[in-house]
Motif scaffolding. Structure first.
Motif, PDB file in Angstrom:
ATOM      1  N   VAL A   1     -17.751  83.339 115.228  1.00  0.00           N
ATOM      2  CA  VAL A   1     -18.262  81.766 114.873  1.00  0.00           C
ATOM      3  C   VAL A   1     -17.767  80.366 113.906  1.00  0.00           C
ATOM      4  N   VAL A   2     -17.287  79.549 114.979  1.00  0.00           N
ATOM      5  CA  VAL A   2     -16.780  78.843 113.810  1.00  0.00           C
ATOM      6  C   VAL A   2     -17.799  77.705 114.158  1.00  0.00           C
ATOM      7  N   GLU A   3     -18.724  76.679 113.334  1.00  0.00           N
ATOM      8  CA  GLU A   3     -19.743  75.675 112.551  1.00  0.00           C
ATOM      9  C   GLU A   3     -19.012  74.458 111.806  1.00  0.00           C
ATOM     10  N   LYS A   4     -18.769  73.049 112.612  1.00  0.00           N
ATOM     11  CA  LYS A   4     -17.773  72.285 111.751  1.00  0.00           C
ATOM     12  C   LYS A   4     -19.088  71.880 110.638  1.00  0.00           C
ATOM     13  N   GLY A   5     -20.438  72.187 111.114  1.00  0.00           N
ATOM     14  CA  GLY A   5     -21.278  72.016 109.670  1.00  0.00           C
ATOM     15  C   GLY A   5     -20.991  72.968 108.214  1.00  0.00           C
ATOM     16  N   ALA A   6     -21.344  72.269 107.128  1.00  0.00           N
ATOM     17  CA  ALA A   6     -21.234  72.685 105.786  1.00  0.00           C
ATOM     18  C   ALA A   6     -21.687  73.998 105.730  1.00  0.00           C
ATOM     19  N   GLU A   7     -22.868  74.187 106.400  1.00  0.00           N
ATOM     20  CA  GLU A   7     -23.452  75.670 106.024  1.00  0.00           C
ATOM     21  C   GLU A   7     -24.342  76.137 107.743  1.00  0.00           C
ATOM     22  N   VAL A   8     -24.271  76.706 108.007  1.00  0.00           N
ATOM     23  CA  VAL A   8     -25.125  77.243 109.240  1.00  0.00           C
ATOM     24  C   VAL A   8     -26.479  76.093 109.170  1.00  0.00           C
ATOM     25  N   GLY A   9     -26.823  75.644 109.778  1.00  0.00           N
ATOM     26  CA  GLY A   9     -28.449  74.904 110.243  1.00  0.00           C
ATOM     27  C   GLY A   9     -28.520  73.204 109.246  1.00  0.00           C
ATOM     28  N   ALA A  10     -26.623  73.312 109.014  1.00  0.00           N
ATOM     29  CA  ALA A  10     -26.421  72.113 108.505  1.00  0.00           C
ATOM     30  C   ALA A  10     -27.028  70.728 109.350  1.00  0.00           C
ATOM     31  N   HIS A  11     -26.286  71.357 110.403  1.00  0.00           N
ATOM     32  CA  HIS A  11     -26.168  69.693 111.580  1.00  0.00           C
ATOM     33  C   HIS A  11     -27.603  70.268 112.606  1.00  0.00           C
ATOM     34  N   ILE A  12     -27.848  71.152 111.841  1.00  0.00           N
ATOM     35  CA  ILE A  12     -29.621  72.010 113.144  1.00  0.00           C
ATOM     36  C   ILE A  12     -30.573  70.481 113.299  1.00  0.00           C
ATOM     37  N   LEU A  13     -31.381  70.113 113.914  1.00  0.00           N
ATOM     38  CA  LEU A  13     -32.278  69.204 114.360  1.00  0.00           C
ATOM     39  C   LEU A  13     -33.045  69.414 115.829  1.00  0.00           C
ATOM     40  N   SER A  14     -33.638  69.843 115.673  1.00  0.00           N
ATOM     41  CA  SER A  14     -35.026  69.634 116.574  1.00  0.00           C
ATOM     42  C   SER A  14     -36.812  69.421 116.034  1.00  0.00           C
TER      43      SER A  14
END
Length: 547
Positions: A41-54
């Motif tokens: 899994v590749v994720e552009k955020g610095a860490e998992v959850g960094a770009h998650i918003l809901s």
């Protein structure tokens, strides 16, 4: 350029609920079948959850399918919805509460939980790693790779250490080619690769065009006397009037509450400023009485894909699948997209495991379509297909009445079809034809300025990197958008990225890319479709805490 490459059975782009659920279910089913696939899994955020918003309200249906023992595993899903209220606001002071019988059944939330989606994704990532999935945060997928037959065969990650002028800085590292038998795109709303694939393979042909909204959220620590765990408040009307959208307030875990506003991006008045609408919403007594004496901890903004089944593109293409909000699986009638995104990930794994067992690669996983059409996900989206078009066409009152009839009496059916085929960016009227909007100054107690909000998003970009907000025609904003629409990018961007300044007495369009919170609104709402959002260097952008 010579690039290093790595080989995987499956590459997943995006460590959100869809991508991580697909990774977990894939490994579960593969292990039972005696397979040992390599999955990353590749994720552009610095860490998992960094770009998650809901918001976020979670229907646990998909989570229970994935991990029936999620509670024993310590999933951060604790506060169940208790008291619910729905209001229609008429002014900055007035409004009324709708009795439960007059609220569409789809907006009742019994059995759901108030969660932090960022925390849930971090927990899902740990489950995936325990199952053998490799997760690479801080690496942005820059584009898809294609084989000689034109099928997707992986992704290229973005270069690191590139200066603004395109030269290599110290520590420059070219992007890597991640080759895969199959690639899953779960980038979230308006994913840049998903967007390009939809166009390349004409995946949205014969569908209504997609529709979007921008969602704002603030996380508050409440005064203990005002905290009511499990309380859910939804509503519409003021300050948006006939513009589509609505607000929410959720009392979640540990004395925290989430407050937010969703603004449909098909609004017509170019003077409208979604950020300012959210700030003045909080001054309404309905919300102010919860927030007084509290402390604002975090702020964020993100686009959401809301066209529903009418706008859902084909999710299957050669060598790849589009999942979750990258395709548009959010259920607008329920204002929920987590469980639907997760279900798309479950269905993807069901389609992938037989293909891997048979040694296939790069073909179209057409069985996914069969699984989708036979699933509760398709049934749920079909029941909700009229909800968003009704609000777009008839507004919150008449559209709401139609939706009550459809959801409460007709099981999601109507005796006529509803569609909205006008793209959001084409909805703007000339500035001269629309009333100006005077927004109050922030008081620093309930309402706040733009830059202090961006600060709370913990957004960060190296200033010396290529601008990730690309203009097809750099002259167009001042030449066309400014005289016709008073350049709406100055207002629809929530983070102050776009400004019109005077240089030697002449207007200049300035891009403050370091402010960007990756909401993608500019890519969606620019009336000339002149702005393209591409990922900056991996690890850049917001770093949301607890959102």
């Amino acid at each position: 350029m010579e690039r290093e490459s790595m080989e995987f059975d499956v590459v997943i782009v995006g460590a959100g609920p869809a991508g991580l659920t697909a990774a977990c279910r894939l490994m579960q089913k593969a292990n039972k079948a005696g397979l040992k696939p390599s999955v990353c899994v590749v994720e552009k955020g610095a860490e998992v959850g960094a770009h998650i918003l809901s918001g976020a309200l979670l229907d646990p249906r998909s989570l229970s399918e994935l991990f029936p023992d999620w509670h024993e595993r310590g999933a951060p899903v604790n506060t169940q919805v208790g008291n619910e209220h729905f209001y229609m606001l008429s002014s900055e002071q007035g409004g009324l509460e709708l009795p439960p019988l007059l609220v569409p059944r789809s907006l009742h939330n019994k059995g759901s939980y108030i969660v932090s989606l960022g925390k849930l994704c971090r927990w899902l990532a740990r489950q995936a790693e325990e199952l053998g999935v490799a997760i690479f945060p801080g690496f942005a997928a820059a584009g898809a790779l294609f084989d000689k037959q034109g099928a997707v065969c992986g992704v290229l990650t973005g270069d690191m250490g590139v200066a603004a002028d395109g030269s290599a800085r110290a520590g420059h590292m070219p992007g890597m080619e991640l080759h895969a038998k199959y690639t899953l795109f779960a980038e979230g709303s308006r994913g840049h690769i998903g967007k390009s694939l939809i166009d390349r393979f004409a995946l949205d042909r014969r569908r209504d065009l997609q529709h979007y909204a921008i969602g704002f959220k603030e996380l508050w620590r409440l005064d203990s006397k005002r905290y009511q765990p499990g309380l859910v408040v939804h509503g519409g009307g003021w300050p948006l009037g006939n513009n589509g959208g609505g607000f929410f307030l959720y009392h979640g875990d540990d004395g925290l509450a989430s407050v937010g506003l969703i603004v449909d991006l098909n609004y017509q008045n170019p003077h409208l400023d979604p950020f300012q609408e959210f700030q003045r919403l909080k001054q309404h007594p309905l919300l102010a009485r919860h927030l007084w004496g509290g402390e604002r901890l975090s702020w964020g903004a993100r686009a959401l894909t809301k066209g529903g089944l009418n706008s859902l593109p084909q999710m299957v293409l050669p060598g790849a699948l589009l999942l979750g909000c990258d395709a548009g699986t959010l259920n607008g009638a329920r204002i929920k997209g987590i469980h639907t995104a997760m279900k798309s990930g479950l269905l993807a794994a069901d389609a992938l495991v037989p293909a891997l067992a048979e040694g296939r690669r790069g073909d179209k996983l057409t069985v996914f379509d069969t699984h989708m059409k036979n699933s509760w996900l398709h049934t749920e989206l079909k029941q909700a297909r009229h909800f968003v078009p009704a609000l777009h066409k008839f507004g919150p009152w008449a559209g709401g009445a139609i939706n009550w009839l459809s959801q409460n009496l007709l099981g999601g059916r109507l005796p006529f079809a509803l569609h909205d085929r006008t793209p959001d960016h084409a909805a703007l009227k000339p500035a001269a034809a629309c009333p100006a909007i005077a927004y109050p100054k922030p008081d620093g107690v309930l309402s706040f300025d733009r830059m202090s909000s961006v600060h709370l998003a913990n957004t960060g970009h190296d200033e010396d990197q290529p601008c990730h907000l690309r203009l097809a025609d750099p002259r167009l904003p001042v030449r066309d958008n400014l005289p016709r629409f008073n350049e709406p990018a100055q207002r629809y961007c929530p983070a102050g990225v776009y400004e019109v300044i005077k240089t030697n007495g002449k207007p200049v369009f300035q891009i403050n890319a370091a402010n960007c919170v990756h909401c993608k609104t500019c890519d969606i709402k620019d009336p000339a479709q002149n702005i393209t959002w591409v990922p900056p260097e991996g690890g850049s952008g917001p770093n949301y805490s607890g959102m």
